[in-house]
Design a protein around this motif. Structure first.
Motif, PDB file in Angstrom:
ATOM      1  N   VAL A  73       0.874  -1.177   0.172  1.00  0.00           N
ATOM      2  CA  VAL A  73      -0.183   0.118   0.454  1.00  0.00           C
ATOM      3  C   VAL A  73       1.360   0.942  -0.140  1.00  0.00           C
ATOM      4  CG1 VAL A  73      -1.798   1.280   1.284  1.00  0.00           C
ATOM      5  CG2 VAL A  73      -2.019  -1.321   1.221  1.00  0.00           C
ATOM      6  N   PHE A  74       0.808   2.474  -0.443  1.00  0.00           N
ATOM      7  CA  PHE A  74       1.399   3.542  -1.067  1.00  0.00           C
ATOM      8  C   PHE A  74       0.757   4.619  -0.720  1.00  0.00           C
ATOM      9  CE2 PHE A  74       3.777  -0.387  -3.260  1.00  0.00           C
ATOM     10  CZ  PHE A  74       4.678  -0.047  -2.635  1.00  0.00           C
ATOM     11  N   VAL A  75       1.158   5.674  -0.535  1.00  0.00           N
ATOM     12  CA  VAL A  75       0.098   7.141  -0.328  1.00  0.00           C
ATOM     13  C   VAL A  75       0.513   7.589  -1.727  1.00  0.00           C
ATOM     14  CG1 VAL A  75       0.171   9.782   0.513  1.00  0.00           C
ATOM     15  CG2 VAL A  75       0.927   7.646   1.908  1.00  0.00           C
ATOM     16  N   ALA A  76      -1.120   7.878  -2.418  1.00  0.00           N
ATOM     17  CA  ALA A  76      -1.199   8.071  -3.779  1.00  0.00           C
ATOM     18  C   ALA A  76      -0.276   9.433  -3.832  1.00  0.00           C
ATOM     19  CB  ALA A  76      -2.833   8.746  -4.335  1.00  0.00           C
ATOM     20  N   SER A  77      -0.081   9.129  -5.794  1.00  0.00           N
ATOM     21  CA  SER A  77       0.037  10.429  -6.148  1.00  0.00           C
ATOM     22  C   SER A  77      -0.536  10.986  -7.130  1.00  0.00           C
ATOM     23  CB  SER A  77       1.467  10.343  -6.738  1.00  0.00           C
ATOM     24  OG  SER A  77       2.291   9.349  -5.990  1.00  0.00           O
ATOM     25  N   PRO A  78      -1.295  12.676  -6.228  1.00  0.00           N
ATOM     26  CA  PRO A  78      -2.858  12.288  -7.465  1.00  0.00           C
ATOM     27  C   PRO A  78      -2.062  12.839  -8.580  1.00  0.00           C
ATOM     28  CG  PRO A  78      -3.423  13.305  -5.424  1.00  0.00           C
ATOM     29  CD  PRO A  78      -1.462  13.145  -5.584  1.00  0.00           C
ATOM     30  N   GLY A  79      -3.651  12.516  -9.441  1.00  0.00           N
ATOM     31  CA  GLY A  79      -3.208  12.995 -11.392  1.00  0.00           C
ATOM     32  C   GLY A  79      -4.360  14.114 -11.212  1.00  0.00           C
ATOM     33  N   ALA A  80      -4.346  14.262 -12.581  1.00  0.00           N
ATOM     34  CA  ALA A  80      -5.065  15.254 -13.192  1.00  0.00           C
ATOM     35  C   ALA A  80      -6.677  15.445 -12.869  1.00  0.00           C
ATOM     36  CB  ALA A  80      -4.875  15.696 -14.753  1.00  0.00           C
ATOM     37  N   GLU A  81      -6.902  13.956 -13.696  1.00  0.00           N
ATOM     38  CA  GLU A  81      -8.250  13.594 -12.379  1.00  0.00           C
ATOM     39  C   GLU A  81      -8.801  14.148 -11.377  1.00  0.00           C
ATOM     40  OE1 GLU A  81     -12.562  13.665 -13.570  1.00  0.00           O
ATOM     41  OE2 GLU A  81     -11.060  14.225 -14.839  1.00  0.00           O
ATOM     42  N   ASP A  82      -7.471  13.644 -10.678  1.00  0.00           N
ATOM     43  CA  ASP A  82      -7.967  13.809  -9.006  1.00  0.00           C
ATOM     44  C   ASP A  82      -8.046  15.028  -8.550  1.00  0.00           C
ATOM     45  OD1 ASP A  82      -7.502  11.136  -7.754  1.00  0.00           O
ATOM     46  OD2 ASP A  82      -5.577  11.276  -9.308  1.00  0.00           O
ATOM     47  N   VAL A  83      -7.217  15.761  -9.768  1.00  0.00           N
ATOM     48  CA  VAL A  83      -7.538  17.391  -9.065  1.00  0.00           C
ATOM     49  C   VAL A  83      -8.749  18.293  -9.647  1.00  0.00           C
ATOM     50  CG1 VAL A  83      -6.202  19.755  -9.630  1.00  0.00           C
ATOM     51  CG2 VAL A  83      -4.626  17.802  -9.099  1.00  0.00           C
ATOM     52  N   ARG A  84      -9.061  17.282 -10.667  1.00  0.00           N
ATOM     53  CA  ARG A  84     -10.658  17.927 -10.636  1.00  0.00           C
ATOM     54  C   ARG A  84     -11.464  17.981  -9.851  1.00  0.00           C
ATOM     55  NH1 ARG A  84      -8.638  15.361 -16.598  1.00  0.00           N
ATOM     56  NH2 ARG A  84      -7.775  17.546 -17.511  1.00  0.00           N
ATOM     57  N   GLU A  85     -11.035  16.669  -9.440  1.00  0.00           N
ATOM     58  CA  GLU A  85     -12.600  16.254  -8.495  1.00  0.00           C
ATOM     59  C   GLU A  85     -12.379  16.986  -7.457  1.00  0.00           C
ATOM     60  OE1 GLU A  85     -15.969  14.205  -6.932  1.00  0.00           O
ATOM     61  OE2 GLU A  85     -15.317  14.540  -9.010  1.00  0.00           O
ATOM     62  N   ILE A  86     -11.245  17.056  -6.460  1.00  0.00           N
ATOM     63  CA  ILE A  86     -11.081  18.143  -5.397  1.00  0.00           C
ATOM     64  C   ILE A  86     -11.229  19.793  -5.682  1.00  0.00           C
ATOM     65  CG2 ILE A  86      -9.508  19.718  -4.637  1.00  0.00           C
ATOM     66  CD1 ILE A  86      -7.221  16.910  -4.465  1.00  0.00           C
ATOM     67  N   TYR A  87     -11.405  19.523  -7.152  1.00  0.00           N
ATOM     68  CA  TYR A  87     -11.487  21.495  -7.185  1.00  0.00           C
ATOM     69  C   TYR A  87     -13.497  21.071  -7.272  1.00  0.00           C
ATOM     70  CZ  TYR A  87      -7.621  24.122  -6.762  1.00  0.00           C
ATOM     71  OH  TYR A  87      -6.619  23.856  -5.690  1.00  0.00           O
ATOM     72  N   ARG A  88     -13.564  20.230  -8.421  1.00  0.00           N
ATOM     73  CA  ARG A  88     -15.730  19.877  -8.104  1.00  0.00           C
ATOM     74  C   ARG A  88     -16.385  20.240  -6.683  1.00  0.00           C
ATOM     75  NH1 ARG A  88     -14.204  15.580 -11.685  1.00  0.00           N
ATOM     76  NH2 ARG A  88     -13.755  15.946 -13.569  1.00  0.00           N
ATOM     77  N   VAL A  89     -15.309  19.514  -5.785  1.00  0.00           N
ATOM     78  CA  VAL A  89     -16.083  19.488  -4.049  1.00  0.00           C
ATOM     79  C   VAL A  89     -15.545  21.562  -3.876  1.00  0.00           C
ATOM     80  CG1 VAL A  89     -15.354  18.365  -1.877  1.00  0.00           C
ATOM     81  CG2 VAL A  89     -15.577  17.522  -3.891  1.00  0.00           C
ATOM     82  N   ARG A  90     -14.336  21.935  -3.704  1.00  0.00           N
ATOM     83  CA  ARG A  90     -14.253  23.371  -3.493  1.00  0.00           C
ATOM     84  C   ARG A  90     -14.944  24.085  -3.737  1.00  0.00           C
ATOM     85  NH1 ARG A  90      -7.982  24.034  -2.514  1.00  0.00           N
ATOM     86  NH2 ARG A  90      -8.768  25.502  -1.358  1.00  0.00           N
ATOM     87  N   ARG A  91     -15.866  23.393  -5.454  1.00  0.00           N
ATOM     88  CA  ARG A  91     -16.290  24.641  -5.921  1.00  0.00           C
ATOM     89  C   ARG A  91     -17.636  24.727  -5.155  1.00  0.00           C
ATOM     90  NH1 ARG A  91     -12.553  24.969  -9.984  1.00  0.00           N
ATOM     91  NH2 ARG A  91     -13.706  22.541 -11.118  1.00  0.00           N
ATOM     92  N   MET A  92     -18.143  23.487  -5.070  1.00  0.00           N
ATOM     93  CA  MET A  92     -19.708  23.377  -4.542  1.00  0.00           C
ATOM     94  C   MET A  92     -19.216  24.008  -2.880  1.00  0.00           C
ATOM     95  SD  MET A  92     -21.487  22.567  -6.576  1.00  0.00           S
ATOM     96  CE  MET A  92     -23.039  22.118  -5.948  1.00  0.00           C
TER      97      MET A  92
END
Length: 226
Positions: A73-92
């Protein structure tokens, strides 16, 4: 510590361990790509490996860790789609908290103290301290909602953001130009200009997302060309 809780320990031990690991990720103690040793963590946290695996399942569902067969098990390295999802949540949730949350004098004073920390960190050239202050400010914004559910969600989002921040190590000025925008947000809240504050925050989030995505795209292009 978990070992002190005895046989009638926390009813949701796996979830509790997940919260401990999430906090360590949010605090920058666990970095992208780090392997999470079952043996070391179960001993350090005083829980069984089965309980630890429950926590890993929770964190995998939040895209905080990656489970790689035959490797661990490894700590994740977020990619572009992860960043988009983070900001979808934050904008709401963040602009909504600004528009309709309770801006008490105490909450605004706390925000002013965070801005002071951010300015001091920028003056000292401390990227980690600027990142910490940035996260504290946005946590405080969501806390205006008075919702524990939203605060818990934001804690998860900020832990993911901390992983994204590691990808910006080659751009140490990433945080510096958001310090003034955070200060402007707090000033608008103090002035009672909630609409302007929410609109400015939305623009802020759009700009941060675009900058992060641009950096990830550039880094991917460099990696493909090497």
């Amino acid at each position: 510590m978990m070992s002190m809780l005895g046989p009638a320990e926390h009813a949701h031990t796996g979830a509790w361990i997940a919260s401990v690991l999430r906090a360590r990720i949010a605090g920058g103690q666990l970095t992208p790509g780090s392997k999470l040793s079952e043996h070391a963590l179960s001993a350090a946290l005083g829980v069984s490996r089965n309980t630890l695996r429950e926590a890993f399942t929770v964190l995998a569902g939040e895209s905080m860790v990656d489970r790689i067969p035959n490797r661990g098990v490894f700590v994740a390295s977020p990619g572009a789609e992860d960043v988009r999802e983070i900001y979808r949540v934050r904008r709401m949730i963040e602009p909504a908290a600004v528009l309709w949350g309770e801006t008490t004098p105490e909450a605004l004073d706390d925000m002013d103290a965070i801005i002071a920390r951010a300015l001091a960190a920028r003056a000292a050239g401390s990227v980690p301290d600027m990142a910490d202050a940035n996260q504290s400010l946005h946590r405080a914004v969501v806390a205006l909602s008075g919702s524990q559910t939203l605060e818990t969600l934001m804690a998860r989002v900020l832990a993911q953001m901390r992983l994204v921040f590691h990808s910006m190590a080659a751009a140490p000025d990433f945080h510096s130009h958001y310090v003034d925008r955070n200060a402007e947000l707090v000033a608008r809240l103090r002035a009672g200009s909630r609409g302007e504050a929410a609109a400015g925050l939305r623009s802020y989030l759009d700009a941060a997302e675009a900058e992060l995505l641009g950096h990830l795209e550039h880094a991917g292009s460099r990696a493909a060309g090497s």
